[in-house]
Design a protein around this motif. Structure first.
Motif, PDB file in Angstrom:
ATOM      1  N   ALA A 122      12.101  15.134  14.904  1.00  0.00           N
ATOM      2  CA  ALA A 122      11.048  14.426  14.175  1.00  0.00           C
ATOM      3  C   ALA A 122       9.786  15.270  14.085  1.00  0.00           C
ATOM      4  CB  ALA A 122      10.747  13.096  14.854  1.00  0.00           C
ATOM      5  N   GLY A 123       9.432  15.937  15.184  1.00  0.00           N
ATOM      6  CA  GLY A 123       8.246  16.786  15.164  1.00  0.00           C
ATOM      7  C   GLY A 123       8.391  17.941  14.195  1.00  0.00           C
ATOM      8  N   LEU A 124       9.556  18.586  14.220  1.00  0.00           N
ATOM      9  CA  LEU A 124       9.784  19.713  13.307  1.00  0.00           C
ATOM     10  C   LEU A 124       9.784  19.252  11.850  1.00  0.00           C
ATOM     11  CD1 LEU A 124      12.599  21.691  15.162  1.00  0.00           C
ATOM     12  CD2 LEU A 124      10.156  22.216  15.068  1.00  0.00           C
ATOM     13  N   ALA A 125      10.378  18.080  11.582  1.00  0.00           N
ATOM     14  CA  ALA A 125      10.395  17.565  10.213  1.00  0.00           C
ATOM     15  C   ALA A 125       8.985  17.260   9.735  1.00  0.00           C
ATOM     16  CB  ALA A 125      11.271  16.314  10.139  1.00  0.00           C
ATOM     17  N   ALA A 126       8.160  16.697  10.615  1.00  0.00           N
ATOM     18  CA  ALA A 126       6.776  16.395  10.243  1.00  0.00           C
ATOM     19  C   ALA A 126       5.995  17.670   9.949  1.00  0.00           C
ATOM     20  CB  ALA A 126       6.102  15.609  11.366  1.00  0.00           C
ATOM     21  N   LEU A 127       6.181  18.690  10.771  1.00  0.00           N
ATOM     22  CA  LEU A 127       5.495  19.960  10.551  1.00  0.00           C
ATOM     23  C   LEU A 127       5.918  20.593   9.227  1.00  0.00           C
ATOM     24  CD1 LEU A 127       5.747  21.433  14.155  1.00  0.00           C
ATOM     25  CD2 LEU A 127       3.635  20.774  12.999  1.00  0.00           C
ATOM     26  N   ALA A 128       7.214  20.564   8.933  1.00  0.00           N
ATOM     27  CA  ALA A 128       7.703  21.163   7.694  1.00  0.00           C
ATOM     28  C   ALA A 128       7.196  20.402   6.475  1.00  0.00           C
ATOM     29  CB  ALA A 128       9.233  21.183   7.703  1.00  0.00           C
ATOM     30  N   ALA A 129       7.211  19.084   6.548  1.00  0.00           N
ATOM     31  CA  ALA A 129       6.754  18.281   5.417  1.00  0.00           C
ATOM     32  C   ALA A 129       5.266  18.479   5.166  1.00  0.00           C
ATOM     33  CB  ALA A 129       7.054  16.809   5.676  1.00  0.00           C
ATOM     34  N   ALA A 130       4.479  18.573   6.235  1.00  0.00           N
ATOM     35  CA  ALA A 130       3.043  18.790   6.076  1.00  0.00           C
ATOM     36  C   ALA A 130       2.762  20.144   5.444  1.00  0.00           C
ATOM     37  CB  ALA A 130       2.342  18.675   7.426  1.00  0.00           C
ATOM     38  N   ALA A 131       3.477  21.176   5.893  1.00  0.00           N
ATOM     39  CA  ALA A 131       3.285  22.507   5.316  1.00  0.00           C
ATOM     40  C   ALA A 131       3.666  22.512   3.841  1.00  0.00           C
ATOM     41  CB  ALA A 131       4.114  23.524   6.085  1.00  0.00           C
ATOM     42  N   ALA A 132       4.765  21.833   3.493  1.00  0.00           N
ATOM     43  CA  ALA A 132       5.201  21.792   2.100  1.00  0.00           C
ATOM     44  C   ALA A 132       4.213  21.054   1.216  1.00  0.00           C
ATOM     45  CB  ALA A 132       6.571  21.128   2.013  1.00  0.00           C
ATOM     46  N   ALA A 133       3.515  20.066   1.785  1.00  0.00           N
ATOM     47  CA  ALA A 133       2.552  19.285   1.019  1.00  0.00           C
ATOM     48  C   ALA A 133       1.174  19.944   0.956  1.00  0.00           C
ATOM     49  CB  ALA A 133       2.433  17.890   1.620  1.00  0.00           C
ATOM     50  N   GLY A 134       1.020  21.058   1.654  1.00  0.00           N
ATOM     51  CA  GLY A 134      -0.276  21.736   1.648  1.00  0.00           C
ATOM     52  C   GLY A 134      -1.301  21.104   2.565  1.00  0.00           C
ATOM     53  N   CYS A 135      -0.836  20.355   3.572  1.00  0.00           N
ATOM     54  CA  CYS A 135      -1.753  19.730   4.530  1.00  0.00           C
ATOM     55  C   CYS A 135      -2.186  20.743   5.591  1.00  0.00           C
ATOM     56  CB  CYS A 135      -1.071  18.556   5.238  1.00  0.00           C
ATOM     57  SG  CYS A 135      -0.519  17.234   4.167  1.00  0.00           S
ATOM     58  N   THR A 136      -3.346  20.515   6.169  1.00  0.00           N
ATOM     59  CA  THR A 136      -3.708  21.240   7.376  1.00  0.00           C
ATOM     60  C   THR A 136      -2.973  20.595   8.551  1.00  0.00           C
ATOM     61  OG1 THR A 136      -5.702  19.875   7.590  1.00  0.00           O
ATOM     62  CG2 THR A 136      -5.943  22.055   6.575  1.00  0.00           C
ATOM     63  N   VAL A 137      -2.745  21.394   9.586  1.00  0.00           N
ATOM     64  CA  VAL A 137      -1.937  20.948  10.723  1.00  0.00           C
ATOM     65  C   VAL A 137      -2.584  21.424  12.017  1.00  0.00           C
ATOM     66  CG1 VAL A 137       0.288  21.155  11.894  1.00  0.00           C
ATOM     67  CG2 VAL A 137       0.210  21.008   9.398  1.00  0.00           C
ATOM     68  N   SER A 138      -2.684  20.530  12.988  1.00  0.00           N
ATOM     69  CA  SER A 138      -3.125  20.920  14.326  1.00  0.00           C
ATOM     70  C   SER A 138      -2.049  20.535  15.335  1.00  0.00           C
ATOM     71  CB  SER A 138      -4.457  20.258  14.693  1.00  0.00           C
ATOM     72  OG  SER A 138      -4.405  18.849  14.545  1.00  0.00           O
ATOM     73  N   VAL A 139      -1.922  21.360  16.376  1.00  0.00           N
ATOM     74  CA  VAL A 139      -0.913  21.133  17.414  1.00  0.00           C
ATOM     75  C   VAL A 139      -1.539  21.393  18.779  1.00  0.00           C
ATOM     76  CG1 VAL A 139       1.377  21.699  18.267  1.00  0.00           C
ATOM     77  CG2 VAL A 139       0.907  21.919  15.840  1.00  0.00           C
ATOM     78  N   ASP A 140      -1.254  20.484  19.707  1.00  0.00           N
ATOM     79  CA  ASP A 140      -1.651  20.637  21.102  1.00  0.00           C
ATOM     80  C   ASP A 140      -0.397  20.985  21.902  1.00  0.00           C
ATOM     81  OD1 ASP A 140      -2.327  20.283  23.758  1.00  0.00           O
ATOM     82  OD2 ASP A 140      -2.865  18.166  23.554  1.00  0.00           O
ATOM     83  N   PRO A 141      -0.368  22.121  22.613  1.00  0.00           N
ATOM     84  CA  PRO A 141       0.857  22.504  23.339  1.00  0.00           C
ATOM     85  C   PRO A 141       1.286  21.523  24.424  1.00  0.00           C
ATOM     86  CG  PRO A 141      -0.584  24.383  23.067  1.00  0.00           C
ATOM     87  CD  PRO A 141      -1.380  23.179  22.638  1.00  0.00           C
ATOM     88  N   ALA A 142       0.370  20.739  24.970  1.00  0.00           N
ATOM     89  CA  ALA A 142       0.663  19.608  25.854  1.00  0.00           C
ATOM     90  C   ALA A 142       0.613  19.929  27.344  1.00  0.00           C
ATOM     91  CB  ALA A 142       1.975  18.922  25.508  1.00  0.00           C
ATOM     92  N   SER A 143       1.495  20.806  27.865  1.00  0.00           N
ATOM     93  CA  SER A 143       1.572  20.979  29.313  1.00  0.00           C
ATOM     94  C   SER A 143       2.364  22.237  29.652  1.00  0.00           C
ATOM     95  CB  SER A 143       2.248  19.762  29.949  1.00  0.00           C
ATOM     96  OG  SER A 143       2.299  19.872  31.346  1.00  0.00           O
ATOM     97  N   THR A 144       1.881  23.017  30.605  1.00  0.00           N
ATOM     98  CA  THR A 144       2.514  24.312  30.889  1.00  0.00           C
ATOM     99  C   THR A 144       3.930  24.194  31.440  1.00  0.00           C
ATOM    100  OG1 THR A 144       1.416  24.337  33.055  1.00  0.00           O
ATOM    101  CG2 THR A 144       0.362  25.562  31.256  1.00  0.00           C
ATOM    102  N   GLY A 145       4.191  23.191  32.292  1.00  0.00           N
ATOM    103  CA  GLY A 145       5.511  23.066  32.879  1.00  0.00           C
ATOM    104  C   GLY A 145       6.601  22.857  31.834  1.00  0.00           C
ATOM    105  N   PRO A 146       6.503  21.783  31.029  1.00  0.00           N
ATOM    106  CA  PRO A 146       7.502  21.590  29.976  1.00  0.00           C
ATOM    107  C   PRO A 146       7.495  22.705  28.947  1.00  0.00           C
ATOM    108  CG  PRO A 146       6.238  19.580  30.348  1.00  0.00           C
ATOM    109  CD  PRO A 146       5.579  20.658  31.143  1.00  0.00           C
ATOM    110  N   LEU A 147       6.330  23.281  28.676  1.00  0.00           N
ATOM    111  CA  LEU A 147       6.237  24.363  27.690  1.00  0.00           C
ATOM    112  C   LEU A 147       7.016  25.591  28.164  1.00  0.00           C
ATOM    113  CD1 LEU A 147       4.988  25.426  25.064  1.00  0.00           C
ATOM    114  CD2 LEU A 147       2.932  26.026  26.379  1.00  0.00           C
TER     115      LEU A 147
END
Length: 309
Positions: free
Chosen positions: A162-187
């Motif tokens: 779902a996250g990847l689909a949202a990112l791809a759709a936003a890029a295709a629509a020309g939207c700006t996008v922000s992402v928070d990496p969240a947490s070092t352990g899971p990252l």
């Protein structure tokens, strides 16, 4: 049977005379905040103040944005329980438009935050229904809009699609996008190279100091910020009590944290994100200092009380 609250993802509302709202994708949880007193007492009792509040990194950002006057839709999942019903109602009362799917048979997520007397905390997370997020749960992006993705959405294989689909759709629509990496352990477990590839189209990344170093391999935080700004138009690195860094192109700007008596650091990064976005989205070519100051002001207000909002 699954139900949906407030807005169908195929019908994103238009707000403020045609301005599309910010879409925030992430977790919705009950935060059980345990503010500890005294010294550790293994095997015995320790005084604590315990409160339940609305939480979840994505939901926190959405609530703060709404309170700052930014139109916002939150996309996520809740369980078919009283906690989920209450959390969705809380979003609406804060001014957020919820696009929240109720997952039959699932429990709403819960995070226990153990807060030490100095304000530092550790988290115990049961993400519950949040892990059931699907691509169809996220409203379709609108040209000229903005998508914010909480990194937790990408760090588990179940909601990752779902996250990847949202990112791809936003890029295709020309939207700006922000992402928070969240947490070092899971990252770290997810894989740095994988995360960098997934978020390559992001306009703005918002790691904390440890996450920035992990993502770049740089021991020096300003160097890490510059390295991220070589990948993305803007990188903003939060530094806790030392404030925040803005990096874009050759520009590197530091602003100190605002004075605050720290009660609980839970949600400080989410508050900072919302404060910064509220200014940056209104004028993406504006003064980075103003955006940083807005984020730091919001963070200082949150750490002065228990809870993320």
């Amino acid at each position: 049977m699954a139900a949906r609250h407030a807005v169908h993802p195929d019908h994103l509302p238009v707000i403020d005379g045609g301005r599309p709202p910010v879409v925030v994708v992430g977790d919705l949880v009950t935060d059980v905040v345990v503010v500890l007193s005294g010294e550790p007492a293994p095997g015995s009792d320790r005084p604590a103040a315990i409160r339940g509040r609305g939480g979840g990194a994505g939901a926190n950002v959405a609530v703060h944005l709404a309170r700052l006057g930014t139109p916002v839709v939150f996309a996520g999942c809740a369980g078919d329980d009283a906690a989920g019903t209450g959390l969705v109602a809380e979003l609406g009362a804060a001014g957020v438009v919820p696009a929240v799917r109720t997952v039959a048979g699932a429990a709403t997520g819960t995070v226990v935050s153990l807060v030490e007397p100095d304000g530092q905390r550790s988290m115990l997370a049961d993400r519950g229904a949040n892990l059931a997020l699907q691509p169809g749960d996220v409203p379709a992006p609108t040209a000229g809009g903005h998508l914010h993705v909480s990194g937790y959405t990408l760090l588990d294989p179940r909601p990752r699609t779902a996250g990847l689909a949202a990112l791809a759709a936003a890029a295709a629509a020309g939207c700006t996008v922000s992402v928070d990496p969240a947490s070092t352990g899971p990252l770290a477990g997810y894989g740095v190279d994988r995360w960098l590839a997934d978020t390559a189209a992001a306009t703005l990344v918002l790691p904390n100091e440890a996450e920035a170093r992990l993502l770049t391999g740089c021991a020096d935080t300003p160097a890490a910020a510059r390295a991220l700004a070589a990948r993305h138009p803007v990188a903003v690195v939060t530094l806790g009590a030392d404030g925040a860094l803005w990096a874009s192109g050759e520009l590197l700007v530091h602003r100190p944290a605002h004075p605050a008596t720290v009660v609980d650091t839970t949600g400080a990064g989410d508050a900072f994100t919302a404060g910064l976005l509220s200014v940056w989205l209104a004028d993406p070519d504006g003064d980075p200092v103003a955006a940083l100051e807005a984020g730091l002001a919001r963070a200082a207000a949150v750490v002065g009380r228990a809870g993320a909002r």
